[in-house]
Design an enzyme around this catalytic site. Structure first.
Site, mmCIF file in Angstrom:
data_model
loop_
_atom_site.group_PDB
_atom_site.id
_atom_site.type_symbol
_atom_site.label_atom_id
_atom_site.label_comp_id
_atom_site.label_asym_id
_atom_site.label_seq_id
_atom_site.Cartn_x
_atom_site.Cartn_y
_atom_site.Cartn_z
ATOM 1 N N CYS A 69 0.831 -1.204 0.000
ATOM 2 C CA CYS A 69 0.000 0.000 0.000
ATOM 3 C C CYS A 69 0.866 1.255 0.000
ATOM 4 O O CYS A 69 2.023 1.239 0.387
ATOM 5 C CB CYS A 69 -0.907 0.024 1.229
ATOM 6 S SG CYS A 69 -1.970 -1.411 1.371
ATOM 7 N N ARG A 123 4.359 0.057 -6.328
ATOM 8 C CA ARG A 123 4.164 -0.868 -5.219
ATOM 9 C C ARG A 123 3.092 -1.909 -5.525
ATOM 10 O O ARG A 123 3.037 -2.943 -4.873
ATOM 11 C CB ARG A 123 3.747 -0.082 -3.963
ATOM 12 C CG ARG A 123 4.833 0.788 -3.380
ATOM 13 C CD ARG A 123 4.268 1.740 -2.354
ATOM 14 N NE ARG A 123 5.335 2.355 -1.569
ATOM 15 C CZ ARG A 123 5.566 2.094 -0.289
ATOM 16 N NH1 ARG A 123 4.812 1.250 0.356
ATOM 17 N NH2 ARG A 123 6.556 2.681 0.351
ATOM 18 N N TRP A 149 -3.589 -2.493 -1.611
ATOM 19 C CA TRP A 149 -3.539 -3.867 -2.097
ATOM 20 C C TRP A 149 -4.380 -4.690 -1.129
ATOM 21 O O TRP A 149 -4.065 -4.772 0.045
ATOM 22 C CB TRP A 149 -2.100 -4.393 -2.127
ATOM 23 C CG TRP A 149 -1.983 -5.736 -2.772
ATOM 24 C CD1 TRP A 149 -2.164 -6.947 -2.194
ATOM 25 C CD2 TRP A 149 -1.685 -6.004 -4.146
ATOM 26 N NE1 TRP A 149 -1.990 -7.955 -3.102
ATOM 27 C CE2 TRP A 149 -1.693 -7.408 -4.309
ATOM 28 C CE3 TRP A 149 -1.414 -5.192 -5.253
ATOM 29 C CZ2 TRP A 149 -1.432 -8.015 -5.544
ATOM 30 C CZ3 TRP A 149 -1.154 -5.797 -6.466
ATOM 31 C CH2 TRP A 149 -1.161 -7.191 -6.605
ATOM 32 N N ASN A 200 -1.118 1.505 6.284
ATOM 33 C CA ASN A 200 -0.362 0.371 5.750
ATOM 34 C C ASN A 200 -0.106 -0.611 6.888
ATOM 35 O O ASN A 200 0.093 -0.188 8.028
ATOM 36 C CB ASN A 200 1.006 0.812 5.214
ATOM 37 C CG ASN A 200 0.892 1.613 3.943
ATOM 38 O OD1 ASN A 200 -0.178 1.740 3.366
ATOM 39 N ND2 ASN A 200 2.021 2.177 3.511
ATOM 40 N N GLY A 201 -0.050 -1.903 6.560
ATOM 41 C CA GLY A 201 0.301 -2.890 7.570
ATOM 42 C C GLY A 201 -0.904 -3.613 8.121
ATOM 43 O O GLY A 201 -1.932 -3.752 7.459
ATOM 44 N N GLU A 213 21.621 -19.984 3.201
ATOM 45 C CA GLU A 213 21.192 -18.649 2.783
ATOM 46 C C GLU A 213 22.018 -17.573 3.479
ATOM 47 O O GLU A 213 22.416 -16.570 2.850
ATOM 48 C CB GLU A 213 19.705 -18.463 3.092
ATOM 49 C CG GLU A 213 19.186 -17.043 2.972
ATOM 50 C CD GLU A 213 19.284 -16.429 1.589
ATOM 51 O OE1 GLU A 213 19.013 -15.225 1.466
ATOM 52 O OE2 GLU A 213 19.637 -17.145 0.619
ATOM 53 N N LYS A 239 24.315 -14.829 1.494
ATOM 54 C CA LYS A 239 24.199 -13.381 1.659
ATOM 55 C C LYS A 239 25.565 -12.761 1.955
ATOM 56 O O LYS A 239 25.915 -11.716 1.418
ATOM 57 C CB LYS A 239 23.232 -13.044 2.799
ATOM 58 C CG LYS A 239 21.781 -13.163 2.438
ATOM 59 C CD LYS A 239 21.348 -12.064 1.491
ATOM 60 C CE LYS A 239 20.099 -12.470 0.728
ATOM 61 N NZ LYS A 239 20.305 -13.515 -0.270
ATOM 62 N N GLU A 253 27.704 -12.849 -1.221
ATOM 63 C CA GLU A 253 27.210 -11.977 -2.277
ATOM 64 C C GLU A 253 27.646 -10.536 -2.106
ATOM 65 O O GLU A 253 28.046 -9.885 -3.075
ATOM 66 C CB GLU A 253 25.677 -12.010 -2.312
ATOM 67 C CG GLU A 253 25.050 -13.212 -2.959
ATOM 68 C CD GLU A 253 23.533 -13.109 -2.953
ATOM 69 O OE1 GLU A 253 22.934 -13.288 -4.029
ATOM 70 O OE2 GLU A 253 22.959 -12.833 -1.887
ATOM 71 N N HIS A 256 32.180 -34.434 9.580
ATOM 72 C CA HIS A 256 32.504 -35.099 8.315
ATOM 73 C C HIS A 256 33.347 -34.213 7.408
ATOM 74 O O HIS A 256 33.312 -34.356 6.182
ATOM 75 C CB HIS A 256 31.228 -35.538 7.606
ATOM 76 C CG HIS A 256 30.467 -36.574 8.355
ATOM 77 N ND1 HIS A 256 30.713 -37.926 8.251
ATOM 78 C CD2 HIS A 256 29.473 -36.447 9.278
ATOM 79 C CE1 HIS A 256 29.902 -38.588 9.045
ATOM 80 N NE2 HIS A 256 29.137 -37.719 9.686
ATOM 81 N N LYS A 300 20.193 -8.629 -10.794
ATOM 82 C CA LYS A 300 18.974 -8.907 -10.038
ATOM 83 C C LYS A 300 18.220 -10.084 -10.620
ATOM 84 O O LYS A 300 17.715 -10.935 -9.890
ATOM 85 C CB LYS A 300 18.080 -7.656 -10.025
ATOM 86 C CG LYS A 300 16.833 -7.809 -9.167
ATOM 87 C CD LYS A 300 17.183 -8.023 -7.717
ATOM 88 C CE LYS A 300 15.973 -8.234 -6.840
ATOM 89 N NZ LYS A 300 16.343 -8.670 -5.489
#
Length: 607
Positions: free
Chosen positions: A2, A27, A74, A98-99, A479, A483, A486, A502, A602
């Site tokens: 929103c 958005r 939204w 919003n939220g 992950e 990060k 990257e 191991h 991206k």
């Protein structure tokens, strides 16, 4: 996501509100509206669909007034109808929001008991009624608003306008961004400073918990307790690329901080806020009866798929195979009869993933995709699509797209588990409740930002870093390592903690930080023994755990970060945030290009 804008000005507000909303169209939204004060009274214009519909409504029924608020919505609580569009209003108060107000049903029941009549299916309407009720009891607008803010739980940003108050807006921020703009004899509020670019380049960013009284003369900003505080006013270059950062140093940090809101948007897309039941869209095939689910993705999306594999197999008892898209089709994997293939992509344009999708289609699989871009190629070529509500993600290193993917997949796994009879009604409702709590818990995790910034100073000196986890935390370990690689260019690896002996244990010494992700679940005791092995070899352990875990291991580890206790199903969503922040702050200290790290794009649209 929103969009919000508010103006207390000297010229007609409505045209400028609409222009500000137009700058927030990126958005995504499905309805829009504005409200202004006309001769002391609140007047509104709202419309379903795009801004051109609101424009047409305003041409037919012009809206005067120099004070007003606007919103692009939204749909979450309630469908995308004009009645559910913002602003929501009583005779005394109008609000854009919003939220999520997580406790809105409790407040709504209380307000109905007090005689309030609701006109929409949204959570937002409780804001207007509660502030109005406070004013009816004798409170001034600012007092009434602050008292209401203290009743709300969840992540939200909102702006209020009051009947008869032609020189006042009140805004508040809790876990969701809100900016104050300073003009010449007028003032502004917006969820994204990009909306204010044509109006001002002097911006103040509210901190979490702040609320502001905004008049033409300026802004008085209060902290959550009501004390007046100073927040710096910054002069920004008037360009969308810069202002779109909302005062954050990098897009990545901005997008990390947007997670309470976008996770909430995603949750409310798939969990009925009235009933707290998971209600996924109808699919043109029965996933619960699939012989096997094949998950294919790249990069961070692949790790989201690995977490989903744990969920589908442990919760739904559905067999899952998962592959990296760039490898999958070259194996010419035999596909089962009555199989479903699930593809995960932020952009919906990743070529390896798209070609894997086409292979599965040729092999007779039904195709389901989880994407963030509705008009993307993967979305168009799928039999069914589940959309994440992350909004545009500019930073190359995925953050909010990852957690909204996890949120979507958790909802799907729970619904399939129930359909297969693997969990009962009570467990399904428990999972739904846990997912609805995630936005507020995510805001709590963000409160550890400064702590993680301090720890990043240690990590930034390392040449190698290890991440360890078990179960669904194993993909989170990978992950976290991704990060860090990257954006900081430090070598890092994520391992299943049980694999430590191991091979990776050979790397442990006092120069190698070991980051351990360990919620208090059924695998906790197993991880304790792995931590002890690291400590026995002088390893520097950073423990990311809940209070129970930290109490158990605090005397052994070098550093710790406490996360909220939570259902193991939602733990991967919350534990993603500290590893994102740690990587971000490490990269900043290393002086790398955080938003556009070397050699990365991206969306990977070539093989």
């Amino acid at each position: 996501m929103c969009g919000i804008i508010g103006i207390v000005g000297v010229n007609d507000a409505a045209p400028r509100l609409v222009e500000g909303l137009r700058r927030l169209e990126y958005r995504g939204y499905d309805s829009a509206g504005v409200a202004t004060l006309v001769n002391g009274h609140i007047d509104r214009r709202r419309a379903e669909g795009k801004l051109l519909n609101l424009d047409a409504r305003l041409r037919e029924q012009p809206l005067a007034g120099t004070v007003g608020i606007g919103h692009t919505r939204w749909a979450t609580h309630g469908g995308p109808t004009e009645n559910n569009a913002h602003p929501h209003a009583t005779k005394r108060v109008a609000v854009v929001h919003n939220g999520i107000i997580e406790n809105y049903q409790e407040l709504k029941d209380e307000l109905i008991e007090a005689g309030c009549v609701f006109e929409s299916a949204t959570d937002t309407e409780v804001i207007a009624h509660l502030v109005t009720l406070n004013m009816d009891r004798g409170m001034a607008p600012a007092e009434a608003a602050h008292a209401a803010f203290q009743r709300f739980t969840g992540a939200f940003a909102l702006v209020l306008v009051f009947a008869g108050e032609h020189d006042l807006l009140i805004g508040a921020r809790h876990g969701t961004p809100l900016a104050v703009g300073f003009g010449d004899g007028e003032m502004y509020l917006a969820s994204d400073a990009f909306a204010l670019a044509p109006l001002t380049n002097r911006i103040c960013y509210l901190e979490d918990g702040d609320w502001a009284e905004v008049t033409r003369a300026g802004a008085v900003i209060h902290d959550a307790g009501g004390a007046v505080v100073d927040r710096p006013v910054k002069t920004t270059a008037v360009s969308g690329a810069l202002i779109g950062k909302d005062g954050y140093r990098h897009y990545m940090l901005k997008e990390i901080y947007e997670q309470p809101q976008v996770i909430g948007d995603t949750v409310n897309s798939y969990i009925n806020p009235e009933t707290s039941r998971i209600t996924m869209p109808d699919l043109p095939f029965d996933l619960a009866r699939a012989s096997r689910l094949t998950i294919v993705a790249c990069g961070t999306a692949f790790y989201a798929g690995l977490v989903a594999k744990y969920w589908f197999e442990t919760l739904a008892r559905l067999p899952v195979e998962i592959d990296i898209a760039s490898e999958f089709r070259y194996r010419e994997a035999p596909m089962p009869e009555n199989g479903v293939a699930l593809f995960i992509s932020q952009s919906g344009e990743t070529l390896d993933t798209l070609e894997a999708l086409r292979y599965c289609k040729r092999q007779g699989q039904r195709i389901l995709s989880v994407v963030n871009a509705p008009e993307s190629t993967i979305a168009r070529e799928s039999d069914a699509v589940l959309y994440t509500m992350a909004g545009p993600e500019i930073g190359v290193a995925s953050t909010k797209a990852f957690t909204t993917q996890l949120t979507t997949l958790a909802c799907l796994a729970a619904q399939v588990a129930h359909a297969r009879g693997a969990i009962d009604d009570e467990r399904l409702m428990s999972v739904a409740r846990s997912l609805r709590e995630v936005p507020a818990r995510a805001a709590e995790v963000l409160a550890h930002d400064e702590r993680l910034k301090d720890l990043a100073a240690e990590v930034s000196e390392a040449r190698d870093v290890l991440y360890l986890g078990r179960g669904a935390m194993y993909p989170l370990a990978m992950e976290g390592a991704l990060k860090l690689k990257e954006i900081s260019y430090i070598h890092a690896e994520g391992y299943a903690a049980g694999e430590l002996k191991h091979g990776p244990i050979a790397l442990i010494d006092d120069a190698v930080p070991v980051i351990v992700l360990v919620p208090s679940d059924n695998l906790f005791e197993k991880v304790v023994s792995n931590v002890q092995e690291v400590c026995a070899r002088s390893g520097k352990v950073l423990l990311i755990a809940d209070r129970k875990g930290i109490d158990r291991l605090s005397d052994r580890v070098r550093w710790s970060v406490e996360l909220p206790a939570c259902d193991p199903i939602v733990a991967p969503i919350l534990y993603a945030i500290p590893v994102q922040l740690l990587a971000y702050h490490t990269a900043v200290l290393k002086g790398t290009d955080v938003d556009q790290p070397r050699n990365l794009a991206k969306s990977v649209t070539v093989e």
